[in-house]
Design a protein around this motif. Structure first.
Motif, mmCIF file in Angstrom:
data_model
loop_
_atom_site.group_PDB
_atom_site.id
_atom_site.type_symbol
_atom_site.label_atom_id
_atom_site.label_comp_id
_atom_site.label_asym_id
_atom_site.label_seq_id
_atom_site.Cartn_x
_atom_site.Cartn_y
_atom_site.Cartn_z
ATOM 1 N N ASP A 132 0.709 -0.933 0.242
ATOM 2 C CA ASP A 132 -0.324 0.408 0.327
ATOM 3 C C ASP A 132 1.062 1.603 -0.149
ATOM 4 O O ASP A 132 0.393 2.001 -0.878
ATOM 5 C CB ASP A 132 -0.983 0.010 0.735
ATOM 6 C CG ASP A 132 -2.550 -0.777 1.081
ATOM 7 O OD1 ASP A 132 -2.432 -1.697 0.019
ATOM 8 O OD2 ASP A 132 -2.096 -1.112 2.146
ATOM 9 N N ALA A 133 1.907 1.519 1.258
ATOM 10 C CA ALA A 133 2.959 2.448 0.752
ATOM 11 C C ALA A 133 3.450 2.683 -0.133
ATOM 12 O O ALA A 133 3.477 4.156 -0.848
ATOM 13 C CB ALA A 133 4.099 2.439 2.462
ATOM 14 N N TYR A 134 3.878 0.912 -0.766
ATOM 15 C CA TYR A 134 4.838 1.656 -2.070
ATOM 16 C C TYR A 134 4.168 2.629 -3.353
ATOM 17 O O TYR A 134 3.743 3.144 -4.354
ATOM 18 C CB TYR A 134 5.417 0.468 -2.914
ATOM 19 C CG TYR A 134 7.240 0.578 -2.054
ATOM 20 C CD1 TYR A 134 8.069 1.652 -2.613
ATOM 21 C CD2 TYR A 134 6.985 -0.264 -0.443
ATOM 22 C CE1 TYR A 134 9.555 1.099 -1.763
ATOM 23 C CE2 TYR A 134 8.200 0.107 0.088
ATOM 24 C CZ TYR A 134 9.674 -0.026 -0.002
ATOM 25 O OH TYR A 134 10.680 0.671 0.581
ATOM 26 N N THR A 135 2.442 1.442 -3.332
ATOM 27 C CA THR A 135 1.012 2.487 -4.591
ATOM 28 C C THR A 135 1.146 3.917 -4.212
ATOM 29 O O THR A 135 0.965 4.390 -5.376
ATOM 30 C CB THR A 135 0.868 1.350 -4.057
ATOM 31 O OG1 THR A 135 1.012 -0.489 -4.049
ATOM 32 C CG2 THR A 135 -0.014 1.532 -5.234
ATOM 33 N N GLU A 136 1.298 3.542 -2.870
ATOM 34 C CA GLU A 136 0.809 5.532 -2.807
ATOM 35 C C GLU A 136 1.915 6.237 -3.739
ATOM 36 O O GLU A 136 1.382 7.221 -4.200
ATOM 37 C CB GLU A 136 0.787 5.762 -1.205
ATOM 38 C CG GLU A 136 1.132 7.730 -1.189
ATOM 39 C CD GLU A 136 0.664 7.711 0.563
ATOM 40 O OE1 GLU A 136 0.514 7.936 1.047
ATOM 41 O OE2 GLU A 136 0.840 6.379 1.299
ATOM 42 N N LEU A 137 3.677 5.339 -2.790
ATOM 43 C CA LEU A 137 4.612 6.415 -3.301
ATOM 44 C C LEU A 137 3.976 6.615 -5.289
ATOM 45 O O LEU A 137 4.948 7.407 -6.094
ATOM 46 C CB LEU A 137 5.411 5.375 -2.978
ATOM 47 C CG LEU A 137 7.453 6.429 -2.839
ATOM 48 C CD1 LEU A 137 6.947 7.391 -2.293
ATOM 49 C CD2 LEU A 137 8.571 5.488 -2.107
ATOM 50 N N HIS A 138 4.706 5.270 -5.850
ATOM 51 C CA HIS A 138 3.780 5.484 -7.169
ATOM 52 C C HIS A 138 3.200 5.780 -8.169
ATOM 53 O O HIS A 138 3.616 6.963 -8.800
ATOM 54 C CB HIS A 138 3.926 3.846 -7.375
ATOM 55 C CG HIS A 138 3.250 3.490 -8.622
ATOM 56 N ND1 HIS A 138 4.320 3.495 -10.403
ATOM 57 C CD2 HIS A 138 1.968 3.330 -9.386
ATOM 58 C CE1 HIS A 138 3.846 3.790 -11.829
ATOM 59 N NE2 HIS A 138 2.474 3.248 -10.415
ATOM 60 N N HIS A 139 2.509 6.381 -7.007
ATOM 61 C CA HIS A 139 1.569 7.472 -7.462
ATOM 62 C C HIS A 139 1.762 9.451 -7.256
ATOM 63 O O HIS A 139 1.041 9.973 -7.731
ATOM 64 C CB HIS A 139 0.136 7.227 -6.727
ATOM 65 C CG HIS A 139 -0.971 5.893 -6.992
ATOM 66 N ND1 HIS A 139 -1.423 5.883 -8.335
ATOM 67 C CD2 HIS A 139 -1.699 5.199 -6.221
ATOM 68 C CE1 HIS A 139 -1.793 4.687 -8.137
ATOM 69 N NE2 HIS A 139 -1.928 4.212 -6.956
ATOM 70 N N MET A 140 2.439 9.086 -6.461
ATOM 71 C CA MET A 140 3.781 10.233 -6.462
ATOM 72 C C MET A 140 4.469 10.529 -7.523
ATOM 73 O O MET A 140 4.952 11.584 -7.715
ATOM 74 C CB MET A 140 3.930 10.653 -5.661
ATOM 75 C CG MET A 140 2.624 10.271 -3.736
ATOM 76 S SD MET A 140 3.530 10.379 -2.314
ATOM 77 C CE MET A 140 4.582 11.800 -2.846
ATOM 78 N N GLY A 141 4.540 9.800 -8.032
ATOM 79 C CA GLY A 141 5.409 9.267 -9.934
ATOM 80 C C GLY A 141 7.421 9.538 -8.926
ATOM 81 O O GLY A 141 7.985 9.171 -10.485
ATOM 82 N N LEU A 142 7.205 8.299 -7.656
ATOM 83 C CA LEU A 142 8.996 8.048 -7.168
ATOM 84 C C LEU A 142 9.331 6.650 -7.402
ATOM 85 O O LEU A 142 10.183 6.474 -7.030
ATOM 86 C CB LEU A 142 8.908 8.586 -5.992
ATOM 87 C CG LEU A 142 8.408 10.375 -5.847
ATOM 88 C CD1 LEU A 142 8.599 10.691 -4.633
ATOM 89 C CD2 LEU A 142 9.557 11.162 -6.424
ATOM 90 N N ALA A 143 8.032 5.593 -7.673
ATOM 91 C CA ALA A 143 8.117 4.321 -7.144
ATOM 92 C C ALA A 143 7.954 3.932 -9.026
ATOM 93 O O ALA A 143 6.480 3.501 -9.215
ATOM 94 C CB ALA A 143 7.735 3.892 -6.478
ATOM 95 N N HIS A 144 8.490 2.674 -9.796
ATOM 96 C CA HIS A 144 7.791 2.534 -10.805
ATOM 97 C C HIS A 144 8.615 0.839 -10.979
ATOM 98 O O HIS A 144 8.938 0.497 -10.252
ATOM 99 C CB HIS A 144 9.673 3.149 -11.689
ATOM 100 C CG HIS A 144 9.452 4.502 -11.508
ATOM 101 N ND1 HIS A 144 8.552 5.642 -12.343
ATOM 102 C CD2 HIS A 144 10.437 5.411 -10.168
ATOM 103 C CE1 HIS A 144 8.786 6.855 -11.552
ATOM 104 N NE2 HIS A 144 10.066 7.231 -10.889
ATOM 105 N N SER A 145 8.175 0.475 -12.089
ATOM 106 C CA SER A 145 8.435 -0.993 -12.494
ATOM 107 C C SER A 145 8.383 -1.328 -13.773
ATOM 108 O O SER A 145 7.626 0.070 -14.786
ATOM 109 C CB SER A 145 6.584 -1.285 -11.834
ATOM 110 O OG SER A 145 5.699 -1.135 -12.360
ATOM 111 N N VAL A 146 9.500 -1.860 -13.640
ATOM 112 C CA VAL A 146 9.651 -2.004 -15.389
ATOM 113 C C VAL A 146 9.076 -3.643 -15.535
ATOM 114 O O VAL A 146 9.011 -5.106 -14.533
ATOM 115 C CB VAL A 146 10.819 -2.219 -15.433
ATOM 116 C CG1 VAL A 146 11.273 -2.745 -16.618
ATOM 117 C CG2 VAL A 146 11.828 -1.306 -14.889
ATOM 118 N N GLU A 147 8.768 -3.918 -15.879
ATOM 119 C CA GLU A 147 7.177 -5.296 -16.024
ATOM 120 C C GLU A 147 7.956 -5.740 -17.766
ATOM 121 O O GLU A 147 7.889 -5.756 -19.020
ATOM 122 C CB GLU A 147 6.041 -4.823 -16.775
ATOM 123 C CG GLU A 147 5.223 -3.971 -15.298
ATOM 124 C CD GLU A 147 4.598 -3.353 -15.773
ATOM 125 O OE1 GLU A 147 4.443 -1.990 -14.540
ATOM 126 O OE2 GLU A 147 4.276 -3.073 -16.861
#
Length: 202
Positions: A91-106
């Protein structure tokens, strides 16, 4: 401690610490000494990976299934493997992702997610968190593409936290905590961006 938030994560990363959950969900913060990093500009793909890259069997996408990648990473890889990615962490990292700071390479095959990795980008530092694969070489290809991004965008630090056999194959080394914190301080001063590029076949 209250529930983990994106602000907690940002504070942790800029101070050289990161959270992991115990089997019962209890969160602990870590600051390893020595610290494992992967030199960005000396990375070379393993010879065994080059034919895989040349076959273009994987579609690469960025930030299209962040939570799914985290959940893939949260699954134990064996009966003896401990799980440290709790729902609270997701949940916390997903929040960070929505802020544009956490990323995934898929990595995808026929529109099916078969591997990937995620991490956090602050300044010119990328903090690699975890990776998963359900098809041979899927996570290795995701990591190869991550390195291409970091090189193109002039990132200076790739943190991989702890040394183990998995990160050693990507060229990970250990450095003293003091040296890591010095590199981190310099990286945080730089303004670079983890660019969202269009899908690419690799």
């Amino acid at each position: 401690m209250d529930k983990l938030t994106a602000d907690d994560l940002i504070y942790g990363y800029i101070n050289g610490i990161f959270p992991m959950a115990d089997s019962d969900g209890t969160l602990y913060w870590y600051a390893p000494d020595p610290r494992a990093i992967i030199p960005i500009y000396t990375y070379k793909p393993a010879k065994s990976l080059r034919p895989v890259l040349n076959r273009h069997q994987f579609d690469i996408r960025l930030n299209t299934a962040f939570s799914d990648v985290m959940r893939g990473c949260s699954k134990p890889r064996s009966e003896d493997d401990s799980v440290w990615i709790s729902d609270e962490i997701i949940d916390a990292y997903t929040e960070l992702h929505h802020m544009g700071l956490a990323h995934s390479v898929e990595t995808y095959i026929d529109n099916r997610l078969v591997g990937g990795l995620y991490g956090v980008a602050l300044g010119s530092a990328f903090f690699g968190e975890s990776m998963f694969t359900v098809v041979s070489n899927a996570s290795k290809v995701a990591f190869h593409y991550l390195i291409q991004i970091l090189q193109q965008q002039k990132f200076t630090l790739l943190d991989t936290q702890f040394i183990n056999d998995n990160v050693r194959r990507y060229g990970a080394i250990e450095i003293p905590k003091a040296d890591y914190l010095r590199q981190l301080k310099l990286a945080l001063r730089n303004k670079v961006r983890f660019i969202d590029q269009v899908s690419q076949q690799v």
